[in-house]
Design an enzyme around this catalytic site. Structure first.
Site, short mmCIF file in Angstrom:
data_model
loop_
_atom_site.label_atom_id
_atom_site.label_comp_id
_atom_site.label_asym_id
_atom_site.label_seq_id
_atom_site.Cartn_x
_atom_site.Cartn_y
_atom_site.Cartn_z
N LYS A 13 0.82 -1.22 0.00
CA LYS A 13 0.00 0.00 0.00
C LYS A 13 0.86 1.27 0.00
O LYS A 13 0.59 2.19 -0.76
CB LYS A 13 -0.94 0.03 1.22
CG LYS A 13 -1.96 -1.11 1.24
CD LYS A 13 -2.96 -0.96 2.37
CE LYS A 13 -2.33 -0.96 3.75
NZ LYS A 13 -1.73 -2.25 4.16
N ARG A 88 -9.64 1.37 9.10
CA ARG A 88 -9.17 0.02 9.37
C ARG A 88 -10.20 -0.79 10.14
O ARG A 88 -9.93 -1.93 10.49
CB ARG A 88 -7.89 0.10 10.21
CG ARG A 88 -6.65 -0.39 9.49
CD ARG A 88 -5.50 -0.13 10.43
NE ARG A 88 -4.35 -0.93 10.14
CZ ARG A 88 -3.33 -0.52 9.39
NH1 ARG A 88 -3.34 0.64 8.80
NH2 ARG A 88 -2.28 -1.29 9.23
N ARG A 127 11.53 -7.34 4.58
CA ARG A 127 11.65 -5.90 4.87
C ARG A 127 12.26 -5.68 6.26
O ARG A 127 13.01 -4.73 6.46
CB ARG A 127 10.26 -5.25 4.80
CG ARG A 127 10.29 -3.77 5.08
CD ARG A 127 8.94 -3.13 4.90
NE ARG A 127 8.06 -3.34 6.05
CZ ARG A 127 6.80 -2.95 6.10
NH1 ARG A 127 6.24 -2.35 5.06
NH2 ARG A 127 6.08 -3.15 7.17
N ARG A 133 11.75 -2.40 11.20
CA ARG A 133 10.56 -1.86 11.87
C ARG A 133 10.21 -2.72 13.08
O ARG A 133 10.23 -3.94 13.01
CB ARG A 133 9.39 -1.86 10.87
CG ARG A 133 8.84 -0.47 10.62
CD ARG A 133 7.82 -0.51 9.53
NE ARG A 133 6.52 -1.00 10.00
CZ ARG A 133 5.40 -0.88 9.30
NH1 ARG A 133 5.43 -0.30 8.10
NH2 ARG A 133 4.27 -1.34 9.75
N ARG A 144 -0.86 -8.65 13.30
CA ARG A 144 -1.35 -7.65 12.34
C ARG A 144 -2.25 -8.29 11.29
O ARG A 144 -3.25 -7.71 10.87
CB ARG A 144 -0.17 -6.93 11.69
CG ARG A 144 0.49 -5.92 12.64
CD ARG A 144 1.92 -5.63 12.28
NE ARG A 144 2.06 -5.00 10.98
CZ ARG A 144 3.19 -5.05 10.25
NH1 ARG A 144 4.24 -5.71 10.69
NH2 ARG A 144 3.24 -4.45 9.11
P1 ADP Z 1 0.86 -2.15 7.93
O1 ADP Z 1 -0.27 -1.90 6.98
O2 ADP Z 1 2.10 -2.60 7.23
O3 ADP Z 1 0.51 -3.04 9.10
P2 ADP Z 1 0.87 0.65 8.79
O4 ADP Z 1 2.10 1.42 8.62
O5 ADP Z 1 -0.31 1.00 7.97
O6 ADP Z 1 1.32 -0.84 8.61
O7 ADP Z 1 0.40 0.69 10.32
C1 ADP Z 1 1.29 0.37 11.37
C2 ADP Z 1 0.54 0.38 12.70
O8 ADP Z 1 -0.02 1.68 12.95
C3 ADP Z 1 -0.66 -0.56 12.78
O9 ADP Z 1 -0.30 -1.88 13.12
C4 ADP Z 1 -1.50 0.12 13.88
O10 ADP Z 1 -0.95 -0.15 15.16
C5 ADP Z 1 -1.29 1.58 13.60
N1 ADP Z 1 -2.34 2.11 12.70
C6 ADP Z 1 -2.17 2.54 11.42
N2 ADP Z 1 -3.34 2.94 10.89
C7 ADP Z 1 -4.28 2.75 11.86
C8 ADP Z 1 -5.68 2.95 11.94
N3 ADP Z 1 -6.39 3.43 10.91
N4 ADP Z 1 -6.30 2.66 13.11
C9 ADP Z 1 -5.64 2.21 14.15
N5 ADP Z 1 -4.31 1.97 14.15
C10 ADP Z 1 -3.63 2.23 13.02
#
Ligand code: ADP
Length: 186
Positions: A13, A88, A127, A133, A144
């Protein structure tokens, strides 16, 4: 263009959001990036988000919704935006509708990047070796993906029901995936 990007962690994404942002001339807004920048900067928001992001759990909606509302109100997001990682869960999707209604606008598309869980797990572990990370460990990746399956995946039906869902195969060459998305949107 006002769109959201859905898809499991590791589907690409962030990579595609950057390319689509350039192509359409709209900001890509990643809630994950906003949280990581705040954690790195040691802000109050970062302190509150960190325990959740490190565990692979969703940050509470109250915090997340507020940062998105604030970001969408900024001038560069007026002509359009691409949201990466938000909404989400169904509650966030309802809240996004309310934010857009307040701005007198609505979504044009929900783009779902599809990729199977074995493939994304392999990508995330690779990654991890490069970026390190905190949430790219095998255990947190599993969490996740569980959170994605339980909380986020139902959103595809929600947006399909509104005729907004655009599904694109996230496997294959990066340029090819970008081209697929652009073709699917037009
Ligand atoms: P990925 O899609 O690779 O898991 P992101 O960078 O989108 O990673 O998100 C990393 C973390 O940030 C998530 O695991 C969550 O803890 C938090 N996060 C991101 N977007 C949201 C959201 N819309 N609502 C709640 N937590 C979020």
């Amino acid at each position: 263009m006002r769109a959201i990007l859905l898809g499991p962690p590791g589907a690409g994404k962030g990579t595609q959001a950057a390319r689509l942002s350039e192509h359409f001339g709209i900001p890509a807004i990643s809630t994950g990036d906003i949280f990581r920048a705040n954690i790195k900067g040691g802000t109050e928001l970062g302190k509150q988000a960190q325990e959740f992001t490190n565990a692979g759990q969703l940050v509470p909606d109250s915090l997340t919704n507020a940062i998105v509302r604030d970001r969408l109100g900024q001038p560069d997001a007026v002509p359009g935006f691409l949201l990466d990682g938000y909404p989400r869960n169904p509650e966030q999707a309802v809240e996004l509708d309310a934010m857009l209604a307040d701005l007198d606008t609505r979504l044009d598309a929900a783009i779902e990047l599809t990729a199977d869980f074995d493939e994304v797990t392999a990508r995330l572990l690779k990654r991890a070796e490069i970026e390190g990370r905190a949430d790219d460990t095998e255990e947190v990746i599993r969490t996740r993906l569980d959170v994605y399956a339980t909380s986020t995946a139902p959103l595809t039906a929600f947006y399909a029901g509104r005729g907004l869902l655009v599904q694109v195969d996230g496997l294959g060459d990066i340029d090819e995936v970008t081209a697929r998305i652009i073709a699917a949107l037009s």
